[in-house]
Design an enzyme around this catalytic site. Structure first.
Site, mmCIF file in Angstrom:
data_model
loop_
_atom_site.group_PDB
_atom_site.id
_atom_site.type_symbol
_atom_site.label_atom_id
_atom_site.label_comp_id
_atom_site.label_asym_id
_atom_site.label_seq_id
_atom_site.Cartn_x
_atom_site.Cartn_y
_atom_site.Cartn_z
ATOM 1 C CE LYS A 1 7.511 48.024 35.464
ATOM 2 N NZ LYS A 1 6.488 48.209 34.076
ATOM 3 C CD GLU B 1 6.646 47.427 29.486
ATOM 4 O OE1 GLU B 1 5.957 47.285 30.652
ATOM 5 O OE2 GLU B 1 7.525 47.166 29.248
ATOM 6 N N GLY C 1 5.162 37.673 36.021
ATOM 7 C CA GLY C 1 5.749 37.951 34.750
ATOM 8 C C GLY C 1 6.556 36.811 34.380
ATOM 9 C CB THR D 1 11.481 39.627 33.488
ATOM 10 O OG1 THR D 1 11.351 39.901 32.418
ATOM 11 C CG2 THR D 1 11.215 41.141 34.425
ATOM 12 N N GLY D 2 11.940 37.382 35.911
ATOM 13 C CA GLY D 2 11.814 37.088 37.544
ATOM 14 C C GLY D 2 13.215 36.976 37.809
ATOM 15 C CD GLU E 1 1.888 33.464 39.014
ATOM 16 O OE1 GLU E 1 2.497 32.891 37.831
ATOM 17 O OE2 GLU E 1 1.027 34.351 38.604
ATOM 18 C CB CYS F 1 0.965 32.415 34.540
ATOM 19 S SG CYS F 1 -0.103 32.632 35.662
ATOM 20 C CD GLU G 1 4.544 31.176 30.364
ATOM 21 O OE1 GLU G 1 5.758 31.982 30.241
ATOM 22 O OE2 GLU G 1 3.648 31.170 31.115
HETATM 23 O O1 TXE Z 1 7.026 39.831 30.255
HETATM 24 P P1 TXE Z 1 7.861 40.652 31.402
HETATM 25 P P2 TXE Z 1 6.701 40.343 28.681
HETATM 26 C C1 TXE Z 1 5.713 35.422 29.745
HETATM 27 C C2 TXE Z 1 5.073 35.065 28.542
HETATM 28 C C3 TXE Z 1 5.443 36.074 27.666
HETATM 29 C C4 TXE Z 1 6.904 36.509 27.998
HETATM 30 C C5 TXE Z 1 7.384 38.089 27.710
HETATM 31 O O2 TXE Z 1 5.956 33.835 28.127
HETATM 32 O O3 TXE Z 1 5.496 35.946 26.079
HETATM 33 O O4 TXE Z 1 6.801 36.376 29.279
HETATM 34 O O5 TXE Z 1 6.251 38.709 28.317
HETATM 35 C C6 TXE Z 1 8.240 44.332 33.931
HETATM 36 N N1 TXE Z 1 12.872 45.155 35.968
HETATM 37 N N2 TXE Z 1 4.588 36.040 30.759
HETATM 38 O O6 TXE Z 1 7.840 40.815 28.046
HETATM 39 O O7 TXE Z 1 9.298 41.136 30.954
HETATM 40 C C7 TXE Z 1 7.590 44.818 32.675
HETATM 41 O O8 TXE Z 1 7.703 46.092 32.786
HETATM 42 C C8 TXE Z 1 11.530 45.166 36.624
HETATM 43 C C9 TXE Z 1 4.664 35.143 31.893
HETATM 44 O O9 TXE Z 1 5.664 41.275 28.693
HETATM 45 O O10 TXE Z 1 8.303 39.487 32.445
HETATM 46 C C10 TXE Z 1 6.199 44.299 33.260
HETATM 47 O O11 TXE Z 1 5.490 45.014 34.097
HETATM 48 N N3 TXE Z 1 10.619 44.951 35.930
HETATM 49 C C11 TXE Z 1 3.560 35.868 32.641
HETATM 50 C C12 TXE Z 1 6.635 42.778 33.964
HETATM 51 O O12 TXE Z 1 7.663 42.975 34.092
HETATM 52 C C13 TXE Z 1 10.587 44.385 34.584
HETATM 53 C C14 TXE Z 1 2.889 37.234 32.213
HETATM 54 C C15 TXE Z 1 6.177 41.667 32.949
HETATM 55 O O13 TXE Z 1 7.170 41.538 31.801
HETATM 56 C C16 TXE Z 1 11.995 44.317 34.086
HETATM 57 C C17 TXE Z 1 3.471 38.081 31.244
HETATM 58 C C18 TXE Z 1 13.089 44.689 34.722
HETATM 59 N N4 TXE Z 1 14.348 44.488 34.400
HETATM 60 C C19 TXE Z 1 4.349 37.355 30.629
HETATM 61 N N5 TXE Z 1 11.768 43.809 32.768
HETATM 62 C C20 TXE Z 1 2.915 35.327 33.955
HETATM 63 N N6 TXE Z 1 3.495 34.272 34.356
HETATM 64 O O14 TXE Z 1 1.799 35.495 34.202
HETATM 65 C C21 TXE Z 1 10.493 43.755 32.563
HETATM 66 N N7 TXE Z 1 9.742 44.271 33.535
#
Ligand code: TXE
Length: 493
Positions: free
Chosen positions: A178, A181, A231, A235-236, A253, A287, A387
C-alpha cells in the site's frame, strides 16, 4: 479521466467501495489522476490472494533463487526502460525537482539489481555440534516469512516501494503493498511492470487507499505474517499496536530530528553545501534530514551568514522546471510546515531567512515554502524537538565536543546524524557516540543500496537495504541431522 486500480491476484480491479480519490500536482493544485479508493475489504481480498499464492500455490517461494533473481533483473531493466516516464510521474505527484526524481528511479532499478544478486549468494551456516546423542550435524537455512504487508510514505514514492518490494520478493514472500494515498502513481506503473515480467498471480498485490481505511487492515490481519512501514512515528505506533494480535513480525522506519554537528575546524564551504543538501534536498521531506544544525560557537556567525546567502539564492519552482527546490507534497503538509514556522517565531527563535509560503510567478497556486533558517534555537522549542518534514532548519551552538554530543542525543529520535571536522579521530569519536542508525562524516544524506538503513530509539526498528534488509524478510530455520540413524540408548528401560 481514467481511474488507476488495485492489482489483486494478477488482475486490475476497482475498490469494492466504488469510490475514487483525486491525485493532485502540488506545483499547481491541479488534479492529475484518479485512483480507486480502497477500504478494508479490498485489503482482505489482497491478503487472501497473497496467502493462497504463498501457502497453496507456492510457485514463487519454491522457484529456484537464480530464477527469482532473473525476474528481479527484468524488473530493474523495465524500470530503467521507463525511467523518463517514472521520473516525470514522481515529479508531478510529489513536487520534487525532476533531476532528484531521476536519481530515485536509478536507485530503484539498482535496488532490484542488488537484491537479485544477493539472493543468489550463500546464506545460512553449517555448525560443528557436540556428540552427546551420537554424531550429529546442524545447519541453518533462510526462508521467506510468508505474507508481508508493506506500507510506504509520499516523500520517495518509487524508491521507498523498491526498498521494500525488492528484498521482500527476492526472499520469496508474497506481498501486499500500500503506497501513500498522496503519491500512488509510480506504484501503479511498478505493478504494470510486475505484470509484464510475469510474477506468479497473487505474489505481489497492490492496494490503493488511505491509512485508516485500507492500511489498518494490513496491520491488524491475522493472515499477515509481517508488516513493514515507513512513515510518521505516531502511525508507526498505531501499526505496532495493531500488529500485536497475531504477533506478526514488524519493521518500522519512522521520523527523525537529526543533528548535523559542525566543528570550527571543518571546511566551511563544504559544510554549508552539505548542510543544505541535509535539510533542503527533497524540500526537506526526508526522514534523515539534518534539521538541527549544531555549530561550534566561534564560527556560528560566519556559517549562518553563508548558509542564508546560499539559501536565499535557491531557485524554487515546479519540479518539471528542475529548480533547486520544488513544492511541498500537499496542502495539508504545507499547513503543517507553516504551522511549525509560526510556532518557532512565537517561541522566540530568530528567523534568518525564508519563513513564508513562496507564491511568486508560476508558484502562485502551488504549495511552496522558502528555505527557512532559524537561529538562536533552544532545546525547549518545538522547532528543536519536533519533525517538521519541510525546508526548515534550527541552529544551536556548542562550545565543546562533550556538549555537542549531549545536544546531538537530546532527542527521542535516533534515525541519523552527521559530523563535520578535519580532525579524523574526533569525527570517529563523535559518530560513535551519536545514538542513531545512519551517520555521515563530512557529508550529509547520501545513501546506498549496499548499506543498512534504519533507526534507533523512536525512529523505529528493523533495517531497510543491505544484507540486513534481506534478513528482515526472512526467517532462519535450524536443521539438526542424526548422522547415525537408529537407537541411541538414552532410555534404559
Ligand atoms: O504520514 P503517515 P503522513 C512524517 C512527517 C509528516 C507526518 C505526517 O513528519 O509531516 O509524518 O505525514 C499510511 N494503518 N512522515 O500523515 O500517516 C498512510 O496511508 C496503516 C515521516 O503522510 O505516517 C501512508 O501510506 N497505514 C516519514 C503511510 O502510512 C497507515 C515519511 C505514511 O503516512 C495508517 C512520511 C494506519 N492506521 C511522513 N495511517 C518518514 N519517516 O519517512 C496512515 N497509514
Amino acid at each position: 479521466m481514467e481511474v488507476r486500480n488495485n492489482y489483486i491476484n494478477g488482475q486490475w480491479q476497482a475498490s469494492v467501495s466504488g469510490a475514487t480519490r483525486e491525485v493532485i500536482n502540488p506545483s499547481n493544485g491541479e488534479v492529475i489522476a484518479l485512483v480507486t479508493d480502497s477500504v478494508a475489504e479490498d485489503s482482505k481480498q489482497a491478503i487472501a490472494a497473497a496467502k493462497a499464492a504463498f501457502y497453496q500455490s507456492g510457485a514463487w517461494r519454491r522457484m529456484a533463487g537464480p530464477k527469482r533473481a532473473d525476474l528481479l533483473l527484468r524488473i530493474a531493466d523495465a524500470i530503467a526502460a521507463r525511467a523518463d516516464e517514472l521520473a516525470v510521474m514522481d515529479t508531478l505527484d510529489n513536487g520534487k525537482p525532476l533531476r532528484e526524481a531521476r536519481c530515485d528511479v536509478d536507485d530503484a532499478a539498482a535496488c532490484f539489481r542488488y537484491y537479485a544478486g544477493l539472493i543468489t549468494k550463500p546464506q545460512g551456516g553449517v555448525y560443528e555440534v557436540s556428540d552427546g546423542f551420537g554424531p550429529m550435524h546442524a545447519y541453518s537455512m533462510h526462508e521467506p516469512v510468508g505474507v508481508c504487508a508493506l506500507i510506504t510514505p509520499w516523500n520517495y514514492p518509487l524508491l521507498m516501494a523498491a526498498w521494500k518490494l525488492a528484498p521482500a520478493l527476492a526472499a520469496g514472500n508474497a506481498v501486499v503493498f500500500k503506497p501513500s494515498e498522496v503519491t500512488p502513481l509510480s506504484a501503479v506503473a511498478l505493478f504494470e511492470i510486475f505484470h509484464q515480467v510475469g510474477l506468479p498471480a497473487g505474489t505481489a498485490n497492490l492496494v490503493l487507499g488511505s491509512g485508516p481505511a485500507a492500511g489498518q487492515e494490513l496491520a491488524a490481519s491475522h493472515d499477515v505474517d509481517m508488516i513493514t512501514f515507513t512513515g510518521s512515528t505516531r502511525t508507526g505506533q498505531t501499526i505496532a499496536a495493531a500488529a500485536v494480535g497475531n504477533l506478526k513480525k514488524v519493521g518500522l522506519e519512522l521520523g527523525g530530528k537529526s543533528p548535523n554537528v559542525i566543528f570550527a575546524d571543518a571546511d566551511l564551504e563544504g559544510a554549508v553545501e552539505w548542510a543544505m543538501i541535509g535539510v533542503f534536498f527533497n524540500q526537506g521531506e526526508v526522514c534523515s534530514a539534518g534539521s538541527r544544525i549544531l555549530i561550534e560557537e566561534s564560527i556560528k556567525d560566519r556559517f549562518v551568514a553563508r548558509l542564508a546567502e546560499r539559501a536565499r539564492a535557491m531557485s524554487i519552482g515546479p519540479g518539471m522546471k528542475d529548480p533547486d527546490m520544488g513544492a511541498i507534497v500537499s496542502a495539508a503538509q504545507l499547513e503543517k510546515v507553516l504551522g511549525h514556522i509560526e510556532r518557532a517565531k512565537q517561541q522566540g527563535a530568530t528567523l534568518v531567512c525564508g519563513g513564508v509560503r513562496h507564491t511568486e510567478g508560476e508558484c502562485a497556486k502551488g504549495y511552496f515554502v522558502q528555505p527557512t533558517i532559524f537561529d538562536n534555537c533552544t532545546r525547549d522549542m518545538d522547532i528543536v524537538r519536533e519533525e517538521v518534514f519541510g525546508p526548515v532548519v534550527a541552529i544551536q551552538t556548542f562550545t565543546s565536543e562533550a556538549e555537542a554530543i549531549a545536544m546531538a542525543n537530546d532527542t527521542p529520535y535516533g534515525l541519523a546524524g552527521g559530523v563535520f571536522t578535519t580532525d579524523g579521530a574526533r569525527a570517529l569519536r563523535v559518530v560513535k557516540e551519536i545514538r542513531a542508525g545512519v551517520t555521515w562524516i563530512n557529508c550529509y544524506n547520501p545513501t546506498f543500496n549496499e548499506a543498512p538503513w534504519g533507526g534507533y530509539k523512536m525512529s523505529g526498528y528493523g533495517r531497510d537495504l543491505g544484507v540486513n534488509g534481506l534478513l528482515e524478510y526472512q526467517q532462519v530455520k535450524q536443521v539438526n541431522i542424526n548422522l547415525q540413524p537408529g537407537p541411541v540408548g538414552w532410555y534404559q528401560h
